[in-house]
Design an enzyme around this catalytic site. Structure first.
Site, short mmCIF file in Angstrom:
data_model
loop_
_atom_site.label_atom_id
_atom_site.label_comp_id
_atom_site.label_asym_id
_atom_site.label_seq_id
_atom_site.Cartn_x
_atom_site.Cartn_y
_atom_site.Cartn_z
N HIS A 10 0.82 -1.21 0.00
CA HIS A 10 0.00 0.00 0.00
C HIS A 10 0.86 1.26 0.00
CE1 HIS A 10 0.56 -0.70 4.41
NE2 HIS A 10 0.67 0.62 4.45
N HIS A 83 4.11 7.41 3.33
CA HIS A 83 5.03 6.27 3.22
C HIS A 83 4.55 5.34 2.14
CE1 HIS A 83 1.94 4.61 6.03
NE2 HIS A 83 2.22 3.46 5.44
N GLU A 132 7.74 1.50 4.83
CA GLU A 132 7.21 0.53 5.80
C GLU A 132 7.43 -0.87 5.22
OE1 GLU A 132 2.95 0.83 6.37
OE2 GLU A 132 2.97 -0.56 8.07
CO CO Z 1 1.15 1.75 6.18
#
Ligand code: CO
Length: 139
Positions: A10, A83, A132
């Site tokens: 994502h 992110h 991440e």
């Molecule tokens: Co995230």
């Protein structure tokens, strides 16, 4: 050799209000598959996912007094990309790999929005983008 990182899971967007942020995805893109907002008090955020055929957009709003995205939103009051998240098989192996390669890992593995362990890599090593890494959830 296999890459240590897997698929892009994502892209995280920090927003002042999830309720307002989902509107263009519904109205302009016509997306109906948007998850109900949930809270991660330990991480000081509320979040929801906009589900797309190739992955997700994570909308994140600050929660509580010391939210880690509060400062980011001061710099980007209307919201901005915060992110991007890649899947890894084993978070501890990924952490050891990143440290061995000289990337700065922020903190210890903790439970992320998908219920699996995550770590973050400092943006300085990735041209300003916070990364991440999350253990692949069992779908
Ligand atoms: Co995230």
């Amino acid at each position: 050799m296999k890459n240590i990182i897997g698929r892009l899971n994502h892209v995280g967007i920090a927003v002042p209000s999830i309720k307002a942020a989902v509107i263009p995805y519904r109205k302009i893109f016509g997306i109906k598959d948007i998850t109900r907002p949930r809270t991660l008090p330990a991480q000081g955020v509320r979040f929801c996912f906009v589900n797309l055929p190739t992955g997700q957009i994570e909308l994140i709003e600050p929660y509580g007094d010391n939210s880690p995205i509060e400062n980011f939103l001061k710099k980007h009051p209307k919201g901005a990309q915060h992110h991007m998240c890649f899947e890894v098989e084993d978070i501890y192996a990924a952490k050891a790999h990143m440290e061995k390669k000289g990337a700065k890992v922020l903190g210890e593995p903790r439970i992320g929005a998908h219920g699996t362990k995550v770590i973050f890599l400092h943006p300085k090593d990735f041209t300003g983008t916070l990364i991440e890494l999350m253990e692949t959830p069992e779908h």
